[in-house]
Design a protein around this motif. Structure first.
Motif, short mmCIF file in Angstrom:
data_model
loop_
_atom_site.label_atom_id
_atom_site.label_comp_id
_atom_site.label_asym_id
_atom_site.label_seq_id
_atom_site.Cartn_x
_atom_site.Cartn_y
_atom_site.Cartn_z
N THR A 92 0.95 -1.07 0.00
CA THR A 92 0.19 -0.03 0.25
C THR A 92 0.50 1.14 0.11
OG1 THR A 92 -1.68 -1.59 1.13
CG2 THR A 92 -1.82 1.65 1.44
N GLY A 93 1.97 1.78 0.54
CA GLY A 93 2.73 2.20 0.67
C GLY A 93 3.54 2.42 -0.81
N GLN B 84 1.81 3.63 -15.90
CA GLN B 84 0.59 2.47 -16.41
C GLN B 84 0.91 1.10 -16.18
OE1 GLN B 84 -2.29 3.98 -16.08
NE2 GLN B 84 -3.24 1.29 -15.37
N ARG B 85 2.20 0.14 -16.68
CA ARG B 85 2.53 -0.83 -16.72
C ARG B 85 3.31 -1.09 -14.77
NH1 ARG B 85 6.37 -0.59 -19.54
NH2 ARG B 85 7.99 -0.93 -17.93
N ASP C 36 -1.31 -5.29 -8.85
CA ASP C 36 -1.66 -6.67 -8.72
C ASP C 36 -1.06 -7.02 -7.81
OD1 ASP C 36 -2.96 -6.47 -11.50
OD2 ASP C 36 -0.85 -6.57 -12.18
N GLU C 37 0.46 -6.80 -7.10
CA GLU C 37 0.67 -7.00 -6.16
C GLU C 37 -0.48 -6.69 -4.32
OE1 GLU C 37 4.97 -6.84 -3.23
OE2 GLU C 37 4.69 -5.66 -5.31
N SER D 152 -1.50 -9.80 -2.36
CA SER D 152 -1.16 -9.73 -0.81
C SER D 152 -2.84 -9.31 -0.06
CB SER D 152 -0.54 -8.69 -0.76
OG SER D 152 -1.04 -6.98 -0.82
N SER D 153 -3.59 -8.20 -0.46
CA SER D 153 -4.93 -8.60 -0.51
C SER D 153 -5.30 -9.80 0.44
CB SER D 153 -5.82 -7.20 -0.72
OG SER D 153 -4.91 -5.60 -0.47
N PHE D 154 -5.41 -9.67 -1.04
CA PHE D 154 -6.66 -11.04 -0.86
C PHE D 154 -6.47 -12.07 -0.89
CE2 PHE D 154 -7.67 -15.07 -3.41
CZ PHE D 154 -9.17 -15.33 -3.56
N ARG D 155 -4.97 -12.80 -0.34
CA ARG D 155 -4.28 -13.22 -0.22
C ARG D 155 -4.43 -12.89 2.03
NH1 ARG D 155 0.96 -14.59 -2.84
NH2 ARG D 155 -0.13 -15.19 -5.05
#
Length: 684
Positions: A289-290, A316-317, A324-325, A329-332
């Protein structure tokens, strides 16, 4: 510091200092010499940094409780309220069980003829071979043929209502008191973080991604506040509920209580297993997040350059990769920790089935009453529910602890040297500045300034010139004590600046930087910033008079009066509709209002056109009158009238004198001057 925003000058000078302090091939050496730290750093936010060490949740939570130490009384009252709420809530099912027994006795008594006693009725059932029913009736009190005792039922239900109302009231008071404690604690923590940012050295700011620091100050503190609000009182209540329910369960039926306790090790094991897997993901979530915030802040600030150099797709990439990272990490983290509650619910349901079956058998055998089984089933639910809540709170506790550790990492950062006590204070600053054999380097292995001596007399204008990386801006940083000298001394009117407080020193200095910093507000509010009580505060008549004098002297008045709203024009987005030159004139007027005895002009005309440069130069000339001035410039045409011109190369002064003297000497200054007016030659 007069005439400049707190932190803006430091950051602006730091950016240029980093470029001037060491050759390019030394950059990696400087970066590698920095101590290891948690969290991302550098302009790219630490992309690719390995996963951090495991979070010390116990130590962090202990420290959080330590921060609440001054609220010991409120916390003690909160615990007592929680105890009262839990006791009443625990007593409730037992009272409802008694109500069930009254209804059950009424149903049975209607089927038995009146005129006999309860004992006679039970003996009659045994004589008829209905031993199981007789055993069940031994656990209740009834009068044959009487029916429902409405008075006893009403009294029992009334007590149950009062008990549950009391439990709710005490619980509400506990939640309110806990919220007050948490918000006061977070209020102080935000103040500590803000105060800490004023005490960290400029080197700390240089090493950190701005987005990561902002994320710690905002996102992490907010997440910690939310975690404490939602878990502190609930955690205390859940623990007390477990204890109270256990007592009641053993009182009603030790056998069923032991059966219910069998699920506890299973619950703890499942929770621990899931928590160990989700904990690193929460650390990664807040770190990324940071990083993402840092990237967004950089791209937003420099969006024009990103488009000019065709790097939109690249930006943008990078954003997509970091987004995505963060998503992964948030999803996991959320998915893994989110499996705790369903797992606990499954275990609770298994416990419910076993208790219901065994309890039914004990009622049938006359070892328990139907009301006691009903109460025990409620207790078993109450027993597993707080355990489930504690397990689900592990989700938030891990996230909050990860945020707390990041905040404490900022609070524990190395601070600049404290101001001396007692400090020397100059009643009136004449403006004599002297460098006496000063040594300084950003990295001990790469000396930058060695044995530098320089004197600026009161009222003199000292121009500092030289190639990029010569150490020009470093001198400014040392005057302002953004960095401390490692040898020698810098004196102001004969007093070592280290014997003064930083506030007194910087209050004697006005600064105009190459990057014009303006806050969101009116032009009037931006100009009176050095003498205002706070940014955006209403302007007093005296302040307005000083502002108008400064605006007229610095040629701000001429373009402001052409604006539809004049001085009430609101500046947004670091300048809004004002041109670069107009913004720079506003910053000069701001320094003029401060009326400092010492003035520093750091490349103030480097980004303006020739016509605007003339206006800016006139404004600076008016501003320098009667003040000791240090002017850093690459355009030598702007400093030909300086009293002393200092030429720097590789951190040393190689020449100093007036414009005419240095030209006549034919040295480094003459070569610099000639190179700016000679035709460019390109060699293959």
């Amino acid at each position: 510091m007069s005439g400049v925003a707190p932190g803006a000058s430091a950051k602006g000078t730091a950016a240029r200092t980093a470029n001037e302090s060491a050759p390019v091939d030394d950059a990696e050496v400087v970066r590698d010499s920095r101590p290891a730290r948690r969290g991302p750093g550098g302009p790219m936010g630490g992309m690719g940094m390995p996963t951090e060490k495991p979070l010390d949740m116990r130590g962090t939570l202990r420290r959080l409780l330590g921060d609440m130490r001054e609220h010991r009384l409120e916390l003690a009252v909160s615990v007592l309220l929680g105890v009262a709420s839990v006791v009443l809530a625990v007593v409730g099912p037992k009272i409802l069980g008694n109500a069930t027994n009254i209804v059950f006795a009424a149903v049975i008594s209607r089927e038995i003829p009146a005129g006999i006693t309860q004992e006679q009725a039970i003996e009659g059932l045994r004589a008829q071979g209905q031993d199981r029913l007789a055993d069940m009736l031994t656990q209740v009190t009834f009068t044959p043929g009487e029916g429902l005792d409405t008075h006893a039922l009403a009294v029992t239900l009334g007590w149950a209502l009062l008990v549950y109302l009391g439990a709710w009231l005490f619980g509400w008071l506990q939640a309110r008191l806990t919220a007050i404690v948490v918000q006061h604690t977070m209020f102080r923590m935000r103040a500590r973080v803000e105060d800490k940012l004023t005490r960290v050295p400029l080197s700390y700011v240089d090493r950190q991604s701005r987005g990561d620091v902002l994320s710690r100050v905002t996102n992490d503190v907010d997440n910690l506040s939310m975690t404490l609000n939602q878990t502190l009182s609930q955690l205390v209540t859940s623990v007390l509920t477990v204890v109270g329910v256990l007592v009641m369960m053993f009182w009603i039926s030790p056998l069923l209580a032991v059966i219910a306790l069998v699920t506890v090790p299973l619950t703890v094991g499942v929770t621990s297993m899931i928590a160990k897997r989700s904990q690193p993901q929460f650390i990664r979530q807040w770190r990324t997040t940071g990083e993402l915030n840092g990237h967004i802040e950089e791209i937003y600030t420099g969006h024009a350059l990103v488009k000019v150099f065709g790097q939109t797709d690249t930006a943008q990439r990078v954003f997509d990769e970091r987004n995505d990272e963060l998503y992964n990490s948030s999803f996991r983290a959320q998915f893994i920790s989110g499996t705790i509650q369903p797992a606990m619910a499954f275990i609770a349901n298994l416990n419910y089935v076993v208790v219901a079956v065994v309890g039914g058998l004990r009622v049938a055998s006359g070892q328990m009453s139907l009301g006691d089984v009903q109460a025990f089933i409620q207790y078993s639910r109450q027993f597993t529910q707080p355990i489930t809540q504690i397990a689900s709170m592990m989700n938030m506790l891990q996230s909050g602890a990860a945020s707390a550790e990041r905040v404490y990492g900022l609070l524990d950062a190395e601070e600049q040297e404290p101001d001396p006590e007692p400090a020397v204070r100059l009643d009136e600053v004449a403006g004599r500045v002297e460098f006496a054999d000063v040594d300084f380097s950003y990295d001990p292995r790469n000396p930058l300034i060695e044995g530098l001596s320089l004197v600026a007399e009161p009222g003199q204008t000292v121009a500092i010139v030289g190639p990029t990386g010569a150490g020009k801006t470093t001198l400014v940083n040392l005057i302002m004590r953004f960095y401390e000298v490692q040898a020698g001394a810098i004196t102001l009117d004969g007093v070592d600046t280290r014997a003064m407080t930083r506030a007194d020193l910087r209050g004697s200095v006005g600064m105009v930087l190459q990057d014009a910093w303006l806050f969101e507000g009116t032009i009037e509010q931006n100009i009176v910033y050095p003498i205002a009580t706070s940014p955006g505060a209403p302007v007093t008549p005296e302040q307005r008079e000083r502002m108008l004098r400064a605006a007229q002297a610095t040629h701000v008045d001429s373009f402001v009066r052409s604006l539809p709203e004049g001085y009430e024009t609101v500046i947004t987005g670091e300048g809004g509709s004002l041109s670069t030159g107009e913004r720079q004139l506003v910053t000069i007027a701001r320094a003029f209002v401060a009326d400092p005895p010492i003035l520093i002009l750091d490349e103030a005309t480097s980004s303006v056109d020739t016509r605007t440069e003339v206006l800016v130069q006139k404004a600076m000339n008016a501003l320098r009158v009667g003040r000791t001035s240090f002017v850093i410039a690459h355009r030598l045409s702007t400093i030909t009238g300086a009293d002393v011109i200092v030429v720097m190369e590789h951190g040393s002064i190689v020449e100093q004198g007036s414009h005419e003297e240095l030209l006549a000497a034919g040295g480094a200054y003459a070569r610099l001057y000639a190179s700016q007016f000679a035709a460019a030659a390109i060699e293959d």
